[in-house]
Scaffold this active site. Structure first.
Site, PDB file in Angstrom:
ATOM      1  N   HIS A 100     -26.753  86.389  25.288  1.00 34.16           N
ATOM      2  CA  HIS A 100     -27.689  85.361  24.817  1.00 34.16           C
ATOM      3  C   HIS A 100     -28.840  85.352  25.828  1.00 34.16           C
ATOM      4  O   HIS A 100     -28.618  85.575  27.020  1.00 34.16           O
ATOM      5  CB  HIS A 100     -27.098  83.956  24.872  1.00 34.16           C
ATOM      6  CG  HIS A 100     -25.875  83.718  24.044  1.00 34.16           C
ATOM      7  ND1 HIS A 100     -24.628  84.062  24.461  1.00 34.16           N
ATOM      8  CD2 HIS A 100     -25.727  83.116  22.839  1.00 34.16           C
ATOM      9  CE1 HIS A 100     -23.756  83.697  23.537  1.00 34.16           C
ATOM     10  NE2 HIS A 100     -24.385  83.127  22.538  1.00 34.16           N
ATOM     11  N   ASP A 103     -28.023  83.434  28.968  1.00 41.21           N
ATOM     12  CA  ASP A 103     -26.960  83.924  29.877  1.00 41.21           C
ATOM     13  C   ASP A 103     -27.573  84.792  30.956  1.00 41.21           C
ATOM     14  O   ASP A 103     -27.124  84.802  32.080  1.00 41.21           O
ATOM     15  CB  ASP A 103     -25.958  84.891  29.215  1.00 41.21           C
ATOM     16  CG  ASP A 103     -25.440  84.452  27.887  1.00 41.21           C
ATOM     17  OD1 ASP A 103     -25.308  83.247  27.700  1.00 41.21           O
ATOM     18  OD2 ASP A 103     -25.149  85.347  27.059  1.00 41.21           O
TER      19      ASP A 103
HETATM   20  C1  XLS Z   1     -19.020  81.021  19.779  1.00 47.03           C
HETATM   21  C2  XLS Z   1     -19.502  82.309  19.332  1.00 47.03           C
HETATM   22  C3  XLS Z   1     -20.594  82.894  20.207  1.00 47.03           C
HETATM   23  C4  XLS Z   1     -21.315  83.983  19.487  1.00 47.03           C
HETATM   24  C5  XLS Z   1     -22.620  84.336  20.076  1.00 47.03           C
HETATM   25  O1  XLS Z   1     -17.970  80.552  19.407  1.00 47.03           O
HETATM   26  O2  XLS Z   1     -18.415  83.165  19.216  1.00 47.03           O
HETATM   27  O3  XLS Z   1     -20.051  83.320  21.408  1.00 47.03           O
HETATM   28  O4  XLS Z   1     -20.537  85.127  19.395  1.00 47.03           O
HETATM   29  O5  XLS Z   1     -23.513  83.275  20.037  1.00 47.03           O
END
Ligand code: XLS
Ligand code: NI
Ligand code: NI
Length: 438
Positions: A100, A103
């Site tokens: 993301h 991150d």
């Molecule tokens: C959250 C999601 C997230 C997505 C990416 O539960 O799994 O991690 O994969 O935004």
């Protein structure tokens, strides 16, 4: 200085007899299965948010992770962290990653500052990609962490939140393109509701459709050729997420005319939270032409939330690999470990054990799946079960020739139906076990 000093060089394949905890027993990247290397079948990816950013906090306690490379939440530290991540990817032989925007780089005081921070870290990611040959599987934007998204992003009651989210995704698409990402994922974040009393559901869904439409338009405008994914999840953080499961997502995409542009990213733990199995979600998505990518993890069936654990259940990975093989495997997607180590597993070495175990679990699943396909009994038995559709009245129905009138005539003449045959579920299960435990 190494962040993983216990792992001197990249983890290697040593075969099933190995007792070395830092070796693969089943994952042999260059070995070919059904004409394709294991590396190309599995397309493993690590999630930046968990591997590098999960601190181990839960509602009852703060962070527990021991991460000696961490410092202040600065751009310089974010750049340093990227190098640790690539050391990790090299040592585990993971060829892809996903992130993301927030991150990888700290959010600034303004959008402009956040974008500059992002650029500074993307520069290092790019250098590390070039140095190692490791690639970006997909990028995404965090549209849920900042309080501005308390009511959601694209589905917020506040139009300014929609606008901010759009600006953020614009930039996230640009950097994903810059890094040669093969995809971009929409996970709903807070796109859902807590109570219908205060919610205009129709308006929110229309806005989400519009958001994805202008994202797809912008990708075209900048020449981003990656595949878009939509990731189903039924609940958490909201009580009712709009992207509930594969069926709901596909219906949404078709309703808003997005079905040509967006496929699904199926996550194991989300499937179980929706009351499905991951194989149901994969089979359903693939059968409708929406198989995109997989967020590989597992949940704890006794806990009602997204525990994001590492996959260790070979029955499950076997079923997933059977479906992937049946539908021709990944095109742009891969097996992204959207998984985090438990808060008690706080040492850096645990990150390595966790991923190596997950990789081996999928590799063994792939091997057994290929073996089952080679044996052919399961496919033959399924085909035989549907053989009434291959000729006669079945063929007539499937080819669209039959009408209610012709079918009535057929039944009147025949006077009954051919005898039903056993479904043989237990036999199917026994055959799978025979392959599992050779
Ligand atoms: C959250 C999601 C997230 C997505 C990416 O539960 O799994 O991690 O994969 O935004
Ligand atoms: Ni996910
Ligand atoms: Ni998840």
């Amino acid at each position: 200085m190494s962040a993983f000093p216990e792992v001197k060089k990249a983890v290697q394949y040593e075969g099933p007899q190995s007792t070395n905890n830092l070796a693969f027993r089943f994952y042999n990247p260059d070995e070919k299965i059904e004409g394709k290397t294991m590396k190309d079948h599995l397309r493993f990816s690590a999630a930046y948010w968990h591997t590098m950013r999960a601190g181990g906090s839960d509602p009852f306690g703060g962070p527990t992770m021991f991460r000696p490379w961490e410092g202040k939440d600065t751009v310089a530290n974010a750049q340093k962290r990227v190098k640790v991540f690539f050391e990790f990817l090299e040592k585990t032989q993971i060829p892809f990653y996903a992130f993301h925007d927030r991150d990888i780089a700290p959010e600034g005081d303004s959008l402009k500052e956040s974008n500059e921070n992002l650029d500074a870290v993307v520069k290092v990611l790019k250098e590390e990609q070039e140095r190692t040959g490791i690639k970006l599987l997909w990028g995404t934007a965090n549209l849920f962490g900042n309080p501005r998204y308390m009511h959601g992003a694209a589905t917020s009651c506040n139009a300014d939140a929609f606008a901010y989210a759009a600006a953020q995704v614009k930039k996230a698409l640009e950097v994903t393109k810059e890094l040669g990402g093969s995809g971009y994922t929409f996970w709903g974040g807070r796109e859902g509701y807590q109570t219908l009393w205060n919610t205009d559901l129709k308006r929110e869904l229309d806005h989400l459709g519009q958001f994805m439409r202008i994202a797809v338009d912008y990708a075209k405008e900048i020449g981003f050729k990656g595949q878009f994914y939509f990731e189903p999840k039924p609940k958490e953080p909201t009580k009712h997420q709009y992207d509930f499961d594969a069926a709901a997502c596909i219906n949404f995409l078709r309703t808003y005319g997005l079905e040509k542009h967006i496929k699904l990213n199926i996550e194991t733990n989300h499937a179980t939270l929706a009351g499905h199995t991951v194989e149901h979600e994969l089979e359903f998505a693939a059968s409708q032409g929406f198989l995109g990518s997989v967020d590989a993890n597992t949940g704890d069936l006794l806990l009602g939330w997204d525990t994001d654990q590492f996959p260790t259940n070979v029955y499950e990975t076997l079923k997933m690999m059977l479906i992937l093989l049946k539908y021709g495997g990944f095109k742009t997607g891969g097996l992204n470990f959207d998984a985090k180590v438990r808060r008690e597993s706080f040492e850096p070495l645990d990150l390595i054990y966790a991923h190596v175990g997950g990789m081996d679990t999928f590799a063994l699943g792939l091997r057994i799946a290929a073996d089952i396909r080679k044996g052919g009994e399961i496919a033959r038995m399924v085909k035989e079960r549907y053989s009434s559709w291959d000729s006669g009245i079945g063929l007539e129905i499937e080819s669209g020739k039959a009408t209610f009138k012709t079918l009535e005539k057929y039944v009147l003449k025949k006077g009954g139906i051919d005898a039903n045959k056993s479904g043989r579920q237990e036999l199917f299960e026994n055959i799978i076990n025979r392959y599992m435990f050779k």
